[in-house]
Design a protein around this motif. Structure first.
Motif, PDB file in Angstrom:
ATOM      1  N   GLU A 177       0.685  -1.204   0.039  1.00 44.58           N
ATOM      2  CA  GLU A 177       0.055  -0.136  -0.153  1.00 44.58           C
ATOM      3  C   GLU A 177       0.936   1.233   0.023  1.00 44.58           C
ATOM      4  N   GLN A 178       1.793   1.216   0.725  1.00 45.95           N
ATOM      5  CA  GLN A 178       2.951   2.219   1.080  1.00 45.95           C
ATOM      6  C   GLN A 178       3.648   2.611  -0.302  1.00 45.95           C
ATOM      7  N   GLU A 179       4.206   1.445  -0.687  1.00 41.87           N
ATOM      8  CA  GLU A 179       4.798   1.545  -2.293  1.00 41.87           C
ATOM      9  C   GLU A 179       4.145   2.277  -3.133  1.00 41.87           C
ATOM     10  N   LYS A 180       2.706   1.680  -3.261  1.00 44.85           N
ATOM     11  CA  LYS A 180       1.704   2.235  -4.404  1.00 44.85           C
ATOM     12  C   LYS A 180       1.355   3.752  -4.017  1.00 44.85           C
ATOM     13  N   GLU A 181       1.387   4.357  -2.962  1.00 45.89           N
ATOM     14  CA  GLU A 181       1.524   5.895  -2.664  1.00 45.89           C
ATOM     15  C   GLU A 181       2.631   6.389  -3.098  1.00 45.89           C
ATOM     16  N   ILE A 182       3.901   5.898  -2.883  1.00 49.34           N
ATOM     17  CA  ILE A 182       4.967   6.540  -2.977  1.00 49.34           C
ATOM     18  C   ILE A 182       5.164   6.501  -4.546  1.00 49.34           C
ATOM     19  N   LEU A 183       4.815   5.553  -5.415  1.00 48.84           N
ATOM     20  CA  LEU A 183       5.032   5.459  -6.725  1.00 48.84           C
ATOM     21  C   LEU A 183       4.316   6.722  -7.458  1.00 48.84           C
ATOM     22  N   MET A 240       5.666   9.971  -6.587  1.00 49.31           N
ATOM     23  CA  MET A 240       6.796  10.514  -7.372  1.00 49.31           C
ATOM     24  C   MET A 240       6.549  10.437  -9.038  1.00 49.31           C
ATOM     25  N   ILE A 241       5.549   9.744  -9.488  1.00 47.81           N
ATOM     26  CA  ILE A 241       5.131  10.012 -10.893  1.00 47.81           C
ATOM     27  C   ILE A 241       4.310  11.634 -11.089  1.00 47.81           C
ATOM     28  N   HIS A 242       3.679  11.881  -9.986  1.00 49.53           N
ATOM     29  CA  HIS A 242       2.950  13.132 -10.146  1.00 49.53           C
ATOM     30  C   HIS A 242       4.089  14.369  -9.847  1.00 49.53           C
ATOM     31  N   ASN A 243       4.927  14.090  -8.992  1.00 44.57           N
ATOM     32  CA  ASN A 243       6.079  15.053  -8.770  1.00 44.57           C
ATOM     33  C   ASN A 243       7.051  15.512 -10.159  1.00 44.57           C
ATOM     34  N   ILE A 244       7.319  14.265 -10.682  1.00 38.60           N
ATOM     35  CA  ILE A 244       7.890  14.261 -12.167  1.00 38.60           C
ATOM     36  C   ILE A 244       7.079  15.210 -12.984  1.00 38.60           C
ATOM     37  N   ASN A 256       1.965   9.053 -17.617  1.00 31.02           N
ATOM     38  CA  ASN A 256       0.294   8.504 -17.579  1.00 31.02           C
ATOM     39  C   ASN A 256       0.347   7.189 -17.554  1.00 31.02           C
ATOM     40  N   ARG A 257       1.024   6.670 -18.558  1.00 29.42           N
ATOM     41  CA  ARG A 257       1.160   5.026 -18.586  1.00 29.42           C
ATOM     42  C   ARG A 257       1.384   4.108 -17.254  1.00 29.42           C
ATOM     43  N   LEU A 258       2.512   4.905 -16.715  1.00 34.10           N
ATOM     44  CA  LEU A 258       3.150   4.180 -15.521  1.00 34.10           C
ATOM     45  C   LEU A 258       2.126   4.442 -14.414  1.00 34.10           C
ATOM     46  N   MET A 259       1.416   5.654 -14.354  1.00 34.92           N
ATOM     47  CA  MET A 259       0.459   5.894 -13.294  1.00 34.92           C
ATOM     48  C   MET A 259      -0.946   4.974 -13.592  1.00 34.92           C
ATOM     49  N   GLY A 260      -1.226   4.885 -14.695  1.00 34.21           N
ATOM     50  CA  GLY A 260      -2.395   3.835 -15.073  1.00 34.21           C
ATOM     51  C   GLY A 260      -2.173   2.259 -14.630  1.00 34.21           C
ATOM     52  N   ARG A 261      -0.751   1.834 -14.731  1.00 33.92           N
ATOM     53  CA  ARG A 261      -0.507   0.441 -14.473  1.00 33.92           C
ATOM     54  C   ARG A 261      -0.350   0.503 -12.954  1.00 33.92           C
ATOM     55  N   THR A 262       0.193   1.523 -12.280  1.00 34.99           N
ATOM     56  CA  THR A 262       0.218   1.376 -10.981  1.00 34.99           C
ATOM     57  C   THR A 262      -1.126   1.431 -10.263  1.00 34.99           C
ATOM     58  N   LEU A 263      -2.188   2.151 -10.674  1.00 36.32           N
ATOM     59  CA  LEU A 263      -3.581   2.264 -10.377  1.00 36.32           C
ATOM     60  C   LEU A 263      -4.254   0.757 -10.563  1.00 36.32           C
TER      61      LEU A 263
END
Length: 223
Positions: free
Chosen positions: A66-72, A75-79, A101-108
């Motif tokens: 859960e924490q790793e998902k939040e961190i990822l 980090m994507i948002h900050n970039i 956006n692709r990485l964020m989608g895969r994370t979600l």
């Protein structure tokens, strides 16, 4: 007659001995069954103790995910909102945003949820603590510096370290009433908010510095 009486006595003795043996066998059988039940109970209890350790380790691993998902996601948002993204060509920025956006989608797509067991008082405390944080977040744009100071006072109420500033005593009493897992999540949320505020302040400072440099450059050219 005497011989008959002797034979009858012998037969009676044999029957009594046989009955005693049968009775003893039944007692021994019950004793063995009792011992076997105790052994089984002990083994089952030992298995459950081992499973309890695995269940807790499983929950800890899920919480870490859960924490790793939040961190990822952070980090994507900050970039995507970094100053570096503003100082590249539009084509490069568009391509990088597509990747982000692709990485964020895969994370979600990864759903991890660890439910916390709470009693009525802990549930009420969690709702109260969440409401206090939300009230500050909703006023971020009105006064960024004041919001930051208030969030720091809330964070100081959640940490065992010596706080750098004042502590919100009311918030501290509310957090103490929360479940342990909820206390950790509240602390992590405040840490994330303060990091985002710090990054925003850096971006604003950098932007103001760049504007000042542009103005100075324009003034020099005019001179």
């Amino acid at each position: 007659m005497a011989q008959a009486r002797i034979s009858a006595k012998a037969s009676e003795g044999a029957q009594q001995q046989q009955q005693q043996q049968q009775s003893g066998g039944q007692l021994r059988g019950r004793f063995y069954r009792s011992t076997s039940m105790a052994d089984r109970s002990s083994r089952l209890l030992e298995n459950l103790d081992q499973l309890e350790l695995r269940v807790e380790a499983f929950r800890d691993a899920a919480s870490a995910m859960e924490q790793e998902k939040e961190i990822l996601l952070e980090m994507i948002h900050n970039i995507q909102n970094s100053q570096d993204m503003r100082h590249i060509s539009e084509g490069e920025r568009e391509e990088l945003n597509l990747t982000a956006n692709r990485l964020m989608g895969r994370t979600l797509t990864v759903e991890v949820s660890v439910e916390t067991i709470r009693n009525a008082q802990q549930q009420e405390s969690l709702l109260h603590a969440t409401k206090m944080i939300d009230e500050i977040v909703n006023k971020l744009l009105d006064d960024l510096e004041d919001a930051k100071m208030r969030l720091m006072s809330l964070y100081g109420a959640c940490t065992s370290d010596v706080p750098a500033g004042p502590i919100d005593q009311k918030f501290q009493s509310v957090v103490i009433g929360c479940a342990i897992e909820d206390q950790k999540k509240i602390k992590r949320r405040l840490e994330t908010l303060l990091r985002n505020l710090e990054n925003s302040e850096k971006s604003i400072t950098l932007l103001e510095h760049q504007k000042s440099s542009v103005r100075q450059s324009c003034n020099s050219k005019q001179d």
